[in-house]
Design a protein around this motif. Sequence first.
Motif, PDB file in Angstrom:
ATOM      1  N   ASN A  85      70.930  17.239  57.006  1.00  0.00           N
ATOM      2  CA  ASN A  85      69.715  17.418  56.220  1.00  0.00           C
ATOM      3  C   ASN A  85      68.516  16.653  56.769  1.00  0.00           C
ATOM      4  OD1 ASN A  85      71.050  18.981  54.170  1.00  0.00           O
ATOM      5  ND2 ASN A  85      72.026  17.082  53.526  1.00  0.00           N
ATOM      6  N   TYR A  86      68.725  15.880  57.797  1.00  0.00           N
ATOM      7  CA  TYR A  86      67.666  15.055  58.368  1.00  0.00           C
ATOM      8  C   TYR A  86      66.550  15.939  58.920  1.00  0.00           C
ATOM      9  CZ  TYR A  86      65.837  11.233  61.330  1.00  0.00           C
ATOM     10  OH  TYR A  86      65.076  10.272  61.929  1.00  0.00           O
ATOM     11  N   ASN A  87      65.307  15.622  58.575  1.00  0.00           N
ATOM     12  CA  ASN A  87      64.124  16.338  59.075  1.00  0.00           C
ATOM     13  C   ASN A  87      63.939  17.740  58.513  1.00  0.00           C
ATOM     14  OD1 ASN A  87      62.992  14.369  60.650  1.00  0.00           O
ATOM     15  ND2 ASN A  87      63.551  15.268  62.610  1.00  0.00           N
ATOM     16  N   THR A  88      64.739  18.161  57.550  1.00  0.00           N
ATOM     17  CA  THR A  88      64.624  19.537  57.084  1.00  0.00           C
ATOM     18  C   THR A  88      63.779  19.686  55.832  1.00  0.00           C
ATOM     19  OG1 THR A  88      66.661  19.398  55.760  1.00  0.00           O
ATOM     20  CG2 THR A  88      66.884  20.128  58.042  1.00  0.00           C
ATOM     21  N   LYS A  89      63.579  18.611  55.066  1.00  0.00           N
ATOM     22  CA  LYS A  89      62.882  18.709  53.783  1.00  0.00           C
ATOM     23  C   LYS A  89      61.453  18.187  53.907  1.00  0.00           C
ATOM     24  CE  LYS A  89      66.850  19.989  52.187  1.00  0.00           C
ATOM     25  NZ  LYS A  89      67.140  21.433  52.073  1.00  0.00           N
ATOM     26  N   PRO A  90      60.481  18.896  53.327  1.00  0.00           N
ATOM     27  CA  PRO A  90      59.105  18.411  53.378  1.00  0.00           C
ATOM     28  C   PRO A  90      58.919  17.211  52.470  1.00  0.00           C
ATOM     29  CG  PRO A  90      59.229  20.346  51.990  1.00  0.00           C
ATOM     30  CD  PRO A  90      60.601  20.158  52.584  1.00  0.00           C
ATOM     31  N   ALA A  91      58.065  16.304  52.879  1.00  0.00           N
ATOM     32  CA  ALA A  91      57.757  15.122  52.059  1.00  0.00           C
ATOM     33  C   ALA A  91      56.366  14.639  52.417  1.00  0.00           C
ATOM     34  CB  ALA A  91      58.781  14.012  52.294  1.00  0.00           C
ATOM     35  N   ALA A  92      55.699  14.023  51.441  1.00  0.00           N
ATOM     36  CA  ALA A  92      54.364  13.502  51.706  1.00  0.00           C
ATOM     37  C   ALA A  92      54.420  12.378  52.726  1.00  0.00           C
ATOM     38  CB  ALA A  92      53.738  13.004  50.398  1.00  0.00           C
ATOM     39  N   SER A  93      55.474  11.586  52.661  1.00  0.00           N
ATOM     40  CA  SER A  93      55.662  10.493  53.610  1.00  0.00           C
ATOM     41  C   SER A  93      57.111  10.513  54.079  1.00  0.00           C
ATOM     42  CB  SER A  93      55.338   9.148  52.958  1.00  0.00           C
ATOM     43  OG  SER A  93      55.613   8.086  53.856  1.00  0.00           O
ATOM     44  N   HIS A  94      57.305  10.798  55.354  1.00  0.00           N
ATOM     45  CA  HIS A  94      58.665  10.884  55.870  1.00  0.00           C
ATOM     46  C   HIS A  94      59.219   9.481  56.074  1.00  0.00           C
ATOM     47  CE1 HIS A  94      58.816  15.202  56.449  1.00  0.00           C
ATOM     48  NE2 HIS A  94      57.548  15.115  56.787  1.00  0.00           N
ATOM     49  N   SER A  95      60.316   9.221  55.447  1.00  0.00           N
ATOM     50  CA  SER A  95      60.959   7.917  55.528  1.00  0.00           C
ATOM     51  C   SER A  95      62.445   8.097  55.738  1.00  0.00           C
ATOM     52  CB  SER A  95      60.716   7.117  54.236  1.00  0.00           C
ATOM     53  OG  SER A  95      61.554   5.981  54.195  1.00  0.00           O
ATOM     54  N   THR A  96      63.016   7.234  56.546  1.00  0.00           N
ATOM     55  CA  THR A  96      64.446   7.303  56.801  1.00  0.00           C
ATOM     56  C   THR A  96      65.253   7.037  55.534  1.00  0.00           C
ATOM     57  OG1 THR A  96      64.008   6.488  59.009  1.00  0.00           O
ATOM     58  CG2 THR A  96      66.269   6.395  58.298  1.00  0.00           C
ATOM     59  N   PHE A  97      64.672   6.381  54.559  1.00  0.00           N
ATOM     60  CA  PHE A  97      65.448   5.918  53.418  1.00  0.00           C
ATOM     61  C   PHE A  97      65.923   7.042  52.497  1.00  0.00           C
ATOM     62  CE2 PHE A  97      62.753   2.391  54.719  1.00  0.00           C
ATOM     63  CZ  PHE A  97      63.695   1.398  54.880  1.00  0.00           C
ATOM     64  N   ASP A  98      65.346   8.247  52.611  1.00  0.00           N
ATOM     65  CA  ASP A  98      65.730   9.303  51.678  1.00  0.00           C
ATOM     66  C   ASP A  98      66.212  10.562  52.401  1.00  0.00           C
ATOM     67  OD1 ASP A  98      63.370  10.168  52.741  1.00  0.00           O
ATOM     68  OD2 ASP A  98      62.315  10.382  50.834  1.00  0.00           O
ATOM     69  N   TYR A  99      66.925  10.388  53.494  1.00  0.00           N
ATOM     70  CA  TYR A  99      67.376  11.536  54.267  1.00  0.00           C
ATOM     71  C   TYR A  99      68.772  12.005  53.890  1.00  0.00           C
ATOM     72  CZ  TYR A  99      63.396  11.862  57.435  1.00  0.00           C
ATOM     73  OH  TYR A  99      62.155  12.057  57.965  1.00  0.00           O
ATOM     74  N   GLY A 100      69.240  11.666  52.713  1.00  0.00           N
ATOM     75  CA  GLY A 100      70.428  12.303  52.170  1.00  0.00           C
ATOM     76  C   GLY A 100      71.717  11.941  52.869  1.00  0.00           C
ATOM     77  N   THR A 101      71.937  10.667  53.192  1.00  0.00           N
ATOM     78  CA  THR A 101      73.227  10.293  53.752  1.00  0.00           C
ATOM     79  C   THR A 101      74.308  10.549  52.721  1.00  0.00           C
ATOM     80  OG1 THR A 101      72.955   8.014  53.012  1.00  0.00           O
ATOM     81  CG2 THR A 101      72.241   8.512  55.237  1.00  0.00           C
TER      82      THR A 101
END
Length: 400
Positions: free
Chosen positions: A125-141
């Motif tokens: 799921n990394y890099n697939t979801k749009p976000a206002a601020s891309h942060s590693t902390f919410d990449y769905g581990t």
Amino acid sequence: MRITSIETIRVAEFANLVWVRLTTDEGLTGIGETYFGPDATEAHIHGVVAPYLLGKDPRDINTHTDYMLGYLGRTGSSAEQRGRSATDIALWDLLGKSLGVPLYQLFGGKVRDRLPIYNTCANMNYNTKPAASHSTFDYGTGQGPARFDDTDAFLKRPVELAGSLLDMGITGMKIWPFDFLGSDVVDGNISTAGLRKGVAAFREIRKAYGDKIDLMCEMHAFWNLPSARRIIEALAEFEPSWVEDPVPLDQMSSLAALQASTPVLIGTGETLGGIGAYKSLIDAKGCGLVIYDVSWSGGIGNARKVAAMAEAAHLPVAFHDCTGPVVLAASTHLALATRNCFTQEIARAYYFTWYRDLVTDLPPVENGTITVSGKPGLGLELSPDLFKREDVKVKCSILE
């Protein structure tokens, strides 16, 4: 031959991706791809690129690339640059198909048949979801197939992850444990406790496997200069192949100071746009490895220019992939035809899962190496099943 339609294709499940498909009056199609900021990128393609490119001969790539640079030469990894990059990839794909040859033949042929790969240890799921601020902390581990949840694995089971990669013949891995330090990071500063946590995975992997696997550290430009230096100094004993994007790319002098202070290679460049920015990076001696993203930095034509500049400076180059299957194909063709490229990035969590659902073919991976087929152009098409999805959206500009 004339271009008669320009389509942009998007699917909601992979909302950051945009594909560009060019169709000619001879029935040939060319595929391009880019990612991040899809709404603005799509608007630029249909509002600026399409009115110019429709009716033109797609084989005049140099002319079209110059035009698409735009008024005042828009640079950086902007929406304009991403739209231009995706279109450029599609034009090269069309050129290869019109001549009946694979892309690498257009560059003078391969300098090697296969290239070693390294795994960027993302989850699917990394890099697939749009976000206002891309942060590693919410990449769905912890989501997706356990076999390829590589982000969760490098945080919790780094030795097991390294062993899994070696079992597949993959002898290089890139991880980013420093991103997840949370309260141990304040405004780009790293604490001593955070530093110890971040190096733990590297220590464990080296203890278990020695030099059987190459290690890279992604730093995502989170750090100020003193903290970046501390991190690199702490990693040096584990002999990383390189550290990536230790500080923001807006100050070449900081990168130059950092590279001059350490024998560890700094790899950077994937978020730069245009050849001038890469010249500034190389002239400043700001890195030991130039990294280029085909879908962000100006497309295939610019990639060849940047690789040549790097070669003239006795620097290696590597092509980025943690994006989409079309970019991986374009990057692999470039890598196989570029003498100063020694490795190709993949994200196995993408390659062995959703990449396969989106295109008809992928560059073959076997025993830790990658190559391309002999099919014309990029060697792939968007999957027909992609257009049957309920979440697909196609926008088309047509020659009238």
